[in-house]
Motif scaffolding. Structure first.
Motif, PDB file in Angstrom:
ATOM      1  N   VAL A 290       0.829  -1.202   0.000  1.00 17.68           N
ATOM      2  CA  VAL A 290       0.000   0.000   0.000  1.00 17.68           C
ATOM      3  C   VAL A 290       0.867   1.257   0.000  1.00 17.68           C
ATOM      4  O   VAL A 290       0.458   2.313  -0.474  1.00 17.68           O
ATOM      5  CB  VAL A 290      -0.956  -0.021   1.214  1.00 17.68           C
ATOM      6  N   SER A 291       2.092   1.162   0.521  1.00 17.98           N
ATOM      7  CA  SER A 291       2.984   2.333   0.583  1.00 17.98           C
ATOM      8  C   SER A 291       3.281   2.901  -0.793  1.00 17.98           C
ATOM      9  O   SER A 291       3.670   4.062  -0.917  1.00 17.98           O
ATOM     10  CB  SER A 291       4.294   1.954   1.266  1.00 17.98           C
TER      11      SER A 291
ATOM     12  N   LEU B 153       2.851   6.577  -6.323  1.00 17.23           N
ATOM     13  CA  LEU B 153       2.523   6.160  -7.681  1.00 17.23           C
ATOM     14  C   LEU B 153       1.380   6.993  -8.233  1.00 17.23           C
ATOM     15  O   LEU B 153       1.412   7.437  -9.391  1.00 17.23           O
ATOM     16  CB  LEU B 153       2.144   4.675  -7.680  1.00 17.23           C
ATOM     17  N   GLY B 154       0.369   7.240  -7.413  1.00 17.65           N
ATOM     18  CA  GLY B 154      -0.750   8.061  -7.861  1.00 17.65           C
ATOM     19  C   GLY B 154      -0.328   9.481  -8.178  1.00 17.65           C
ATOM     20  O   GLY B 154      -0.755  10.062  -9.183  1.00 17.65           O
TER      21      GLY B 154
ATOM     22  N   GLN C 184       5.789  12.292   3.708  1.00 14.82           N
ATOM     23  CA  GLN C 184       4.756  13.160   4.259  1.00 14.82           C
ATOM     24  C   GLN C 184       3.338  12.624   4.094  1.00 14.82           C
ATOM     25  O   GLN C 184       2.426  13.110   4.772  1.00 14.82           O
ATOM     26  CB  GLN C 184       4.849  14.549   3.609  1.00 14.82           C
ATOM     27  N   MET C 185       3.159  11.647   3.230  1.00 12.40           N
ATOM     28  CA  MET C 185       1.813  11.120   3.002  1.00 12.40           C
ATOM     29  C   MET C 185       1.716   9.643   3.409  1.00 12.40           C
ATOM     30  O   MET C 185       0.992   9.302   4.341  1.00 12.40           O
ATOM     31  CB  MET C 185       1.430  11.296   1.532  1.00 12.40           C
ATOM     32  N   SER C 186       2.459   8.791   2.732  1.00 15.14           N
ATOM     33  CA  SER C 186       2.333   7.355   2.990  1.00 15.14           C
ATOM     34  C   SER C 186       2.670   7.003   4.436  1.00 15.14           C
ATOM     35  O   SER C 186       1.927   6.271   5.104  1.00 15.14           O
ATOM     36  CB  SER C 186       3.248   6.568   2.046  1.00 15.14           C
ATOM     37  N   ALA C 187       3.795   7.513   4.931  1.00 16.10           N
ATOM     38  CA  ALA C 187       4.218   7.159   6.286  1.00 16.10           C
ATOM     39  C   ALA C 187       3.241   7.668   7.330  1.00 16.10           C
ATOM     40  O   ALA C 187       2.917   6.968   8.296  1.00 16.10           O
ATOM     41  CB  ALA C 187       5.618   7.715   6.556  1.00 16.10           C
TER      42      ALA C 187
ATOM     43  N   VAL D 198       9.695   1.624  -5.175  1.00 11.65           N
ATOM     44  CA  VAL D 198       8.739   2.013  -6.223  1.00 11.65           C
ATOM     45  C   VAL D 198       9.108   3.395  -6.766  1.00 11.65           C
ATOM     46  O   VAL D 198       9.074   3.639  -7.978  1.00 11.65           O
ATOM     47  CB  VAL D 198       7.305   1.986  -5.689  1.00 11.65           C
ATOM     48  N   ASN D 199       9.471   4.316  -5.876  1.00  9.69           N
ATOM     49  CA  ASN D 199       9.907   5.638  -6.316  1.00  9.69           C
ATOM     50  C   ASN D 199      11.148   5.558  -7.192  1.00  9.69           C
ATOM     51  O   ASN D 199      11.262   6.274  -8.195  1.00  9.69           O
ATOM     52  CB  ASN D 199      10.192   6.534  -5.101  1.00  9.69           C
ATOM     53  N   LEU D 200      12.068   4.674  -6.819  1.00  6.90           N
ATOM     54  CA  LEU D 200      13.266   4.488  -7.644  1.00  6.90           C
ATOM     55  C   LEU D 200      12.878   4.001  -9.037  1.00  6.90           C
ATOM     56  O   LEU D 200      13.420   4.486 -10.045  1.00  6.90           O
ATOM     57  CB  LEU D 200      14.197   3.481  -6.971  1.00  6.90           C
ATOM     58  N   GLY D 201      11.928   3.067  -9.096  1.00 11.82           N
ATOM     59  CA  GLY D 201      11.468   2.572 -10.392  1.00 11.82           C
ATOM     60  C   GLY D 201      10.830   3.667 -11.225  1.00 11.82           C
ATOM     61  O   GLY D 201      11.038   3.740 -12.444  1.00 11.82           O
TER      62      GLY D 201
END
Length: 267
Positions: A24-25, A30-31, A58-61, A121-124
């Motif tokens: 879910v993180s 991604l969005g 700031q959002m996911s965590a 995912v951010n790296l990707g």
């Protein structure tokens, strides 16, 4: 403890929710990368890394990790009672405090995995966009540290789950309220601009993590408003030793209380 931890890992094969929660993180970064145009208009790879990891921090965590930890804690702490296997475990013998602490260790590893998945995912996304991931690994480890802080910050809510003894709905409602409060406090000057010490800006996970991770974000290209904010709040940043001193002390207190309450229930 190691054997108990291996047993808890073996049980995860029957808990797809655990793995689903870890992924879910990736949803918020991604969005943002897919649907917000300003997130795709980066000037450099360093800016892309910084903006995407900032979204993760700031959002996911803040909004996803803490509720996920408490929901999973509710599942882990009472699965033996739900399946009527707790009495069998007590005859092995396995102490209830050791069992509770093992489950908290599993949640600790989950928090790390949650932030690691979001970071990768951010790296990707950065690599798929053709940018060089400048500064990624530094922020990746900052994210791991924030996951640990959020795990410690969720322990008061886990204690509440144990105290209420499987009152899932009430526990989850209070957890979401606690999460929102921490998110608001983590962006409020009154709580951020407090000295390091015994005060809400240091003891609550929202303000503490903000005062720690924000100093690692790249502010070289900041506009006037951001530069003014940094000048205002930078004297109140906390160092890594300070931040993790608070985390260790709070975790020790709440883990002890969780183990004590869990031991006394149904004994």
């Amino acid at each position: 403890m190691p054997r108990l931890l291996r047993c808890e890992f073996a049980k995860l094969k029957r808990k797809p929710l655990f793995f689903a929660a870890a992924t879910v993180s990736a949803l918020i970064p991604l969005g943002c990368a897919l649907f917000l145009p300003e997130m795709r208009e980066f000037a450099s790879g360093a800016e892309a890394v910084d903006r995407l990891m900032s979204t993760l921090f700031q959002m996911s965590a803040y909004l996803l990790l803490m509720p996920a930890l408490v929901v999973l804690a509710s599942t882990l702490l009472f699965e033996e009672q739900d399946n009527d296997t707790l009495k069998n475990l007590m005859t092995v013998p396995v102490s209830k405090p050791a069992l509770a602490l093992t489950k908290m260790a599993l949640l600790f590893l989950f928090a790390i995995a949650f932030m690691a998945v979001g970071g990768l995912v951010n790296l990707g996304i950065v690599l798929a966009s053709g940018w060089e991931p400048v500064g990624f690994w530094k922020l990746f480890w900052v994210g791991i540290g924030q996951g640990i802080m959020m795990w410690a910050g969720a322990l008061p809510c886990v204690l509440l789950v144990v105290l209420l003894n499987r009152s899932y709905i009430i526990s989850v409602i209070i957890t979401f309220f606690y999460t929102v409060v921490n998110y608001i406090f983590g962006t409020n000057d009154f709580f951020i601009m407090q000295p390091f010490g015994i005060n809400p800006g240091t003891l609550l996970p929202g303000p503490l993590t903000f005062r720690w991770f924000f100093q690692y974000l790249d502010s070289s290209g900041s506009g006037g408003q951001m530069a003014e904010m940094l000048e205002r709040i930078s004297p109140y940043f906390v160092t890594t030793p300070q931040a993790f001193l608070v985390v260790v002390l709070e975790a020790a207190v709440f883990l002890s209380l969780i183990a004590l309450v869990y031991k006394r229930q149904n004994s």
